[in-house]
Design a protein around this motif. Structure first.
Motif, PDB file in Angstrom:
ATOM      1  N   HIS A  56      11.080  -6.967   3.166  1.00  0.00           N
ATOM      2  CA  HIS A  56       9.782  -7.255   3.783  1.00  0.00           C
ATOM      3  C   HIS A  56       9.164  -5.892   4.083  1.00  0.00           C
ATOM      4  O   HIS A  56       9.221  -5.406   5.221  1.00  0.00           O
ATOM      5  CB  HIS A  56       9.956  -8.069   5.057  1.00  0.00           C
ATOM      6  N   THR A  57       8.579  -5.265   3.079  1.00  0.00           N
ATOM      7  CA  THR A  57       8.155  -3.873   3.214  1.00  0.00           C
ATOM      8  C   THR A  57       7.065  -3.684   4.267  1.00  0.00           C
ATOM      9  O   THR A  57       6.976  -2.622   4.880  1.00  0.00           O
ATOM     10  CB  THR A  57       7.664  -3.309   1.863  1.00  0.00           C
ATOM     11  N   CYS A  58       6.236  -4.708   4.472  1.00  0.00           N
ATOM     12  CA  CYS A  58       5.173  -4.584   5.479  1.00  0.00           C
ATOM     13  C   CYS A  58       5.766  -4.400   6.877  1.00  0.00           C
ATOM     14  O   CYS A  58       5.159  -3.793   7.746  1.00  0.00           O
ATOM     15  CB  CYS A  58       4.271  -5.809   5.466  1.00  0.00           C
ATOM     16  N   ILE A  65      15.431   3.138   0.598  1.00  0.00           N
ATOM     17  CA  ILE A  65      14.358   3.208   1.601  1.00  0.00           C
ATOM     18  C   ILE A  65      13.055   2.693   1.009  1.00  0.00           C
ATOM     19  O   ILE A  65      12.313   1.950   1.665  1.00  0.00           O
ATOM     20  CB  ILE A  65      14.206   4.653   2.106  1.00  0.00           C
ATOM     21  N   LYS A  66      12.774   3.075  -0.241  1.00  0.00           N
ATOM     22  CA  LYS A  66      11.546   2.602  -0.887  1.00  0.00           C
ATOM     23  C   LYS A  66      11.579   1.089  -1.070  1.00  0.00           C
ATOM     24  O   LYS A  66      10.581   0.399  -0.821  1.00  0.00           O
ATOM     25  CB  LYS A  66      11.370   3.285  -2.235  1.00  0.00           C
ATOM     26  N   PHE A  67      12.708   0.554  -1.507  1.00  0.00           N
ATOM     27  CA  PHE A  67      12.841  -0.897  -1.697  1.00  0.00           C
ATOM     28  C   PHE A  67      12.625  -1.640  -0.383  1.00  0.00           C
ATOM     29  O   PHE A  67      11.972  -2.688  -0.341  1.00  0.00           O
ATOM     30  CB  PHE A  67      14.233  -1.209  -2.247  1.00  0.00           C
ATOM     31  N   SER A  68      13.134  -1.077   0.715  1.00  0.00           N
ATOM     32  CA  SER A  68      13.119  -1.774   1.997  1.00  0.00           C
ATOM     33  C   SER A  68      11.811  -1.629   2.760  1.00  0.00           C
ATOM     34  O   SER A  68      11.439  -2.523   3.523  1.00  0.00           O
ATOM     35  CB  SER A  68      14.263  -1.262   2.884  1.00  0.00           C
ATOM     36  N   ALA A  88       0.837  -1.206   0.000  1.00  0.00           N
ATOM     37  CA  ALA A  88       0.000   0.000   0.000  1.00  0.00           C
ATOM     38  C   ALA A  88       0.868   1.250   0.000  1.00  0.00           C
ATOM     39  O   ALA A  88       0.586   2.219  -0.708  1.00  0.00           O
ATOM     40  CB  ALA A  88      -0.924   0.001   1.216  1.00  0.00           C
ATOM     41  N   ARG A  89       1.938   1.241   0.812  1.00  0.00           N
ATOM     42  CA  ARG A  89       2.851   2.387   0.839  1.00  0.00           C
ATOM     43  C   ARG A  89       3.521   2.565  -0.515  1.00  0.00           C
ATOM     44  O   ARG A  89       3.703   3.689  -0.995  1.00  0.00           O
ATOM     45  CB  ARG A  89       3.915   2.200   1.934  1.00  0.00           C
ATOM     46  N   GLU A  90       3.874   1.454  -1.145  1.00  0.00           N
ATOM     47  CA  GLU A  90       4.535   1.537  -2.446  1.00  0.00           C
ATOM     48  C   GLU A  90       3.591   2.103  -3.504  1.00  0.00           C
ATOM     49  O   GLU A  90       3.986   2.912  -4.346  1.00  0.00           O
ATOM     50  CB  GLU A  90       5.026   0.153  -2.884  1.00  0.00           C
ATOM     51  N   GLY A 130       8.870   0.645   1.389  1.00  0.00           N
ATOM     52  CA  GLY A 130       7.751   1.222   0.648  1.00  0.00           C
ATOM     53  C   GLY A 130       7.642   2.722   0.836  1.00  0.00           C
ATOM     54  O   GLY A 130       6.891   3.387   0.128  1.00  0.00           O
ATOM     55  N   ASN A 131       8.395   3.275   1.815  1.00  0.00           N
ATOM     56  CA  ASN A 131       8.441   4.731   1.998  1.00  0.00           C
ATOM     57  C   ASN A 131       9.391   5.326   0.966  1.00  0.00           C
ATOM     58  O   ASN A 131      10.389   4.711   0.609  1.00  0.00           O
ATOM     59  CB  ASN A 131       8.938   5.091   3.402  1.00  0.00           C
ATOM     60  N   LEU A 132       9.084   6.543   0.534  1.00  0.00           N
ATOM     61  CA  LEU A 132       9.952   7.199  -0.439  1.00  0.00           C
ATOM     62  C   LEU A 132      10.593   8.408   0.226  1.00  0.00           C
ATOM     63  O   LEU A 132      10.166   9.546   0.061  1.00  0.00           O
ATOM     64  CB  LEU A 132       9.164   7.628  -1.677  1.00  0.00           C
ATOM     65  N   GLY A 133      11.644   8.147   1.011  1.00  0.00           N
ATOM     66  CA  GLY A 133      12.336   9.231   1.687  1.00  0.00           C
ATOM     67  C   GLY A 133      12.152   9.198   3.188  1.00  0.00           C
ATOM     68  O   GLY A 133      11.486   8.321   3.755  1.00  0.00           O
ATOM     69  N   LEU A 134      12.755  10.177   3.870  1.00  0.00           N
ATOM     70  CA  LEU A 134      12.750  10.252   5.327  1.00  0.00           C
ATOM     71  C   LEU A 134      11.676  11.210   5.828  1.00  0.00           C
ATOM     72  O   LEU A 134      11.333  12.170   5.142  1.00  0.00           O
ATOM     73  CB  LEU A 134      14.116  10.747   5.813  1.00  0.00           C
ATOM     74  N   PRO A 135      11.171  10.978   7.049  1.00  0.00           N
ATOM     75  CA  PRO A 135      10.223  11.940   7.637  1.00  0.00           C
ATOM     76  C   PRO A 135      10.941  13.226   8.023  1.00  0.00           C
ATOM     77  O   PRO A 135      12.173  13.305   7.984  1.00  0.00           O
ATOM     78  CB  PRO A 135       9.699  11.199   8.868  1.00  0.00           C
ATOM     79  N   ALA A 136      10.173  14.239   8.389  1.00  0.00           N
ATOM     80  CA  ALA A 136      10.758  15.509   8.818  1.00  0.00           C
ATOM     81  C   ALA A 136      11.636  15.285  10.040  1.00  0.00           C
ATOM     82  O   ALA A 136      11.386  14.381  10.844  1.00  0.00           O
ATOM     83  CB  ALA A 136       9.651  16.506   9.134  1.00  0.00           C
TER      84      ALA A 136
END
Length: 357
Positions: free
Chosen positions: A312-314, A275-278, A15-17, A280-286
């Motif tokens: 294991h992105t979940c 980060i996306k591969f690992s 879902a994140r991806e 599903g997030n695309l980048g770092l939070p603030a």
């Protein structure tokens, strides 16, 4: 979420991806929601050419041509900025920041519902030069200093908008000369036009944004750059920030050190892809914020026999095969982030990427 043709059971990762892919698609200039700014179009060096501005005009592409007579499609397309605003808000409420390259005036409007002339200057260096030159001449006039006005400022009541289209500031502006007496009027009309050039598009962005954002009072007290940080996260994807959000499990301390050295050698885009591969997030939070789960990196033993990294992105974790050098690890990770899309039909299919090993 079930991804067609992929052996993935959604527990958050797919879902994140998909959401990250939606944002990437939204920021594609060929889609027609956002497009290049004047600095990019004029190839002005050392400026923020990467920021995309709202596209006011209907672009002609194969998709538009195909569905031009489809009333439902054209209705949805005409409301594209409402959907874009909603997606921007989802980045905040879902704590899924995305690296959206949008100019300051978009964040200003989402925060204050107004646009400053300084934020327009950021994306249009030529317009800034024109107005600053006019203001300097106006100052000389106010001081009653003798000047040869016509040699300094030969201009009519027209300017170019963000898309290089000529705009008349008054009726028959292309025939009305700017003089000492009306220079200030020209300056104010030009600035006013550019500050309100995207009123319709920004209004719809804000409308979609507010449909999702429940904590409107919080948004009203945020500075535009703070709002941008919440929606986009940390733009530089710094290694220092990554270390605060990542747990590396390895039997040998030396392997942890090699892992971070390789990550440091990566470009910002490569770190984001990792980060996306690992996860599903695309980048770092603030800065100061965290993901719901820290990223866990497991460096496997030699006996595992794995050749490829397995995400294991979940669970925001990734298993990395045993390696003996930074060069070997770099090759494994770059292969994972650049060619992971080739592995779709089976749980593990290293033959499909054997040419890259």
């Amino acid at each position: 979420v079930k991804l067609s043709g992929e052996n993935a059971i959604d527990a958050g990762g797919p879902a994140r991806e998909i959401f990250s892919s939606l944002i990437t698609e939204m920021m594609n200039d060929r889609i027609g929601i956002f497009t290049f700014n004047p600095n990019r179009n004029h190839c002005i060096k050392d400026t923020n050419q990467e920021d995309l501005i709202p596209n006011k005009y209907l672009i002609r592409c194969s998709l538009i041509d195909k569905y031009m007579n489809d009333s439902l499609f054209m209705h949805l397309y005409s409301h594209r900025f409402i959907y874009a605003g909603a997606l921007i808000a989802i980045c905040i409420v879902s704590k899924l920041p995305q690296p959206m390259k949008l100019p300051s005036f978009v964040w200003e409007y989402l925060s204050y519902e107004k646009v400053s002339i300084e934020s327009i200057y950021e994306v249009d260096h030529y317009f800034e030069e024109l107005i600053k030159n006019a203001e300097n001449i106006q100052n000389e006039i106010n001081l009653n200093n003798p000047i040869d006005f016509e040699s300094l400022f030969l201009h009519y009541f027209v300017i170019k908008d963000s898309f290089d289209k000529v705009v008349e500031l008054v009726s028959s502006g292309s025939q009305k000369r700017v003089t000492k007496d009306n220079l200030n009027e020209f300056i104010e009309l030009a600035k006013n036009y550019r500050m309100h050039e995207f009123d319709n598009e920004l209004y719809e962005l804000k409308k979609g944004f507010d449909m999702i954002m429940c904590n409107k009072d919080i948004i009203n007290i945020l500075h535009p750059h703070e709002l941008k940080l919440l929606a986009c996260g940390e733009s530089n994807c710094s290694v220092e920030q990554m270390k605060k959000l990542t747990i590396v499990n390895a039997k040998q301390e030396e392997m942890k050190e090699m892992f971070w050295k390789v990550i440091e050698s990566f470009t910002v885009e490569e770190r984001m892809l990792f980060i996306k591969f690992s996860s599903g997030n695309l980048g770092l939070p603030a800065p100061g914020l965290r993901w719901e789960k820290d990223l866990i990196v497991n460096i496997l033993n030699k006996e595992s026999g794995r050749r490829l990294a397995l995400a294991h992105t979940c669970f925001s974790s990734v298993d990395i095969p045993f390696f003996e050098s930074e060069e070997e690890l770099s090759k494994i990770l770059k292969m994972s982030i650049n060619f992971s899309g080739l592995i779709t039909d089976s749980y593990e299919n290293p033959e499909e990427v054997s040419d890259f090993l």
